[in-house]
Design an enzyme around this catalytic site. Sequence first.
Site, mmCIF file in Angstrom:
data_model
loop_
_atom_site.group_PDB
_atom_site.id
_atom_site.type_symbol
_atom_site.label_atom_id
_atom_site.label_comp_id
_atom_site.label_asym_id
_atom_site.label_seq_id
_atom_site.Cartn_x
_atom_site.Cartn_y
_atom_site.Cartn_z
ATOM 1 N N ASP A 124 -6.830 -3.335 21.879
ATOM 2 C CA ASP A 124 -7.499 -2.025 21.935
ATOM 3 C C ASP A 124 -6.546 -0.845 21.778
ATOM 4 O O ASP A 124 -6.925 0.294 22.014
ATOM 5 C CB ASP A 124 -8.317 -1.883 23.227
ATOM 6 C CG ASP A 124 -9.431 -0.853 23.080
ATOM 7 O OD1 ASP A 124 -9.899 -0.636 21.944
ATOM 8 O OD2 ASP A 124 -9.825 -0.245 24.098
ATOM 9 N N ASP A 162 -12.457 -5.924 17.237
ATOM 10 C CA ASP A 162 -11.654 -4.741 16.899
ATOM 11 C C ASP A 162 -10.259 -5.042 16.367
ATOM 12 O O ASP A 162 -9.604 -4.152 15.815
ATOM 13 C CB ASP A 162 -11.502 -3.787 18.095
ATOM 14 C CG ASP A 162 -12.798 -3.117 18.504
ATOM 15 O OD1 ASP A 162 -13.830 -3.350 17.835
ATOM 16 O OD2 ASP A 162 -12.785 -2.371 19.485
ATOM 17 N N ASP A 313 -18.696 0.553 28.856
ATOM 18 C CA ASP A 313 -17.689 0.630 27.801
ATOM 19 C C ASP A 313 -16.389 1.223 28.314
ATOM 20 O O ASP A 313 -15.354 1.123 27.647
ATOM 21 C CB ASP A 313 -18.194 1.505 26.651
ATOM 22 C CG ASP A 313 -19.356 0.886 25.914
ATOM 23 O OD1 ASP A 313 -19.283 -0.312 25.589
ATOM 24 O OD2 ASP A 313 -20.350 1.582 25.669
#
Length: 339
Positions: A124, A162, A313
């Site tokens: 991330d 991601d 989130d």
Amino acid sequence: MAALCAVLLLGAAAWFVPGGDGTNQAGGPAPDPSGSGAAPAGRLAGWPLFVERSGLATDHLRSLEAAKRTGEAAAIRRIADQPTAAWFADDAPGYADRAGRLVREADAAGQVPVISVYFVPGRDCSGQSTGGAPDAAAYQRWVGAIAGALAGHRAIVVLEPDAVAQAAEGCLDATAAAARYRLLGAAVDAFRAVPGVRVYLDAGNPTWIEPDRMAPALRASGIDRAHGFALNVANFEHTADNIAYGTKLSGLLGGAHFVIDTSRNGNGPAQRGAGDRHWCNPPGRALGAAPTVETGHPLVDAYLWIKRPGESDGACTAGAPAAGQWYERYALELAGHRG
């Protein structure tokens, strides 16, 4: 930017709130948004998705029922009764044992679990879900342990939400990006080597990386050896937009199949220009189409709930808990409870 939540692992009565391309006014899944009608079965045809009877949504449902909060309980049941992905995102002792228990429980139920593998080094890129394995060797050991735990069972693995898109976007320098792609390719190989496992390499969402940039990054990450790619994980883009994007990307990848996360895209994406609020617990969203392997589209192997609705989130606004923690107010909003 991506919408990555984080983790924790965890629910087919199918009642849904009205809204967008994922639901209809009667409360059930909307018709196939591709408009393609009947189509050849995908690679997951005949694989009933596992409803795990544990996790944050189920725990919260039980507490609401015990407190006689019947309206709220009915709303949360719309989440808890659906098959959702189990997230493996850390190396806390027992993670491989947990993977083994998961596939055995699914086998006993005659179903197949969805597993999100989310522990790549530098995860991330310092965002809300920062973390991951300390180095490549640790990551490869971790992946190998989980892959070994799946042996002899069926499972659908969504590999590293991601990770490819962030590298292609430039959050890593060229050397680090190339190292990440090699590491992802090795993970694809580890899961692909397990008979009965289907592995889908995450490919971001339609608004993030253009297909002509995403395709070479996916190739460098082993997409040619995977069973396909995954779209919209933890995001809110309309299913039809994901199909259009995925079809273009598939055309650049020799006809690769894909799966779409429909967990929270019932009302489509939030308004752009809101920074983190576009993807981090945005208001006004809704549950999307029910998880299914019958999509009516020849390239779309499944609609899945990879992001677990109701899990935050990130702590991006006042009152929002950290990524992966239960967020009651948001869960009720997604499920259509108007209180």
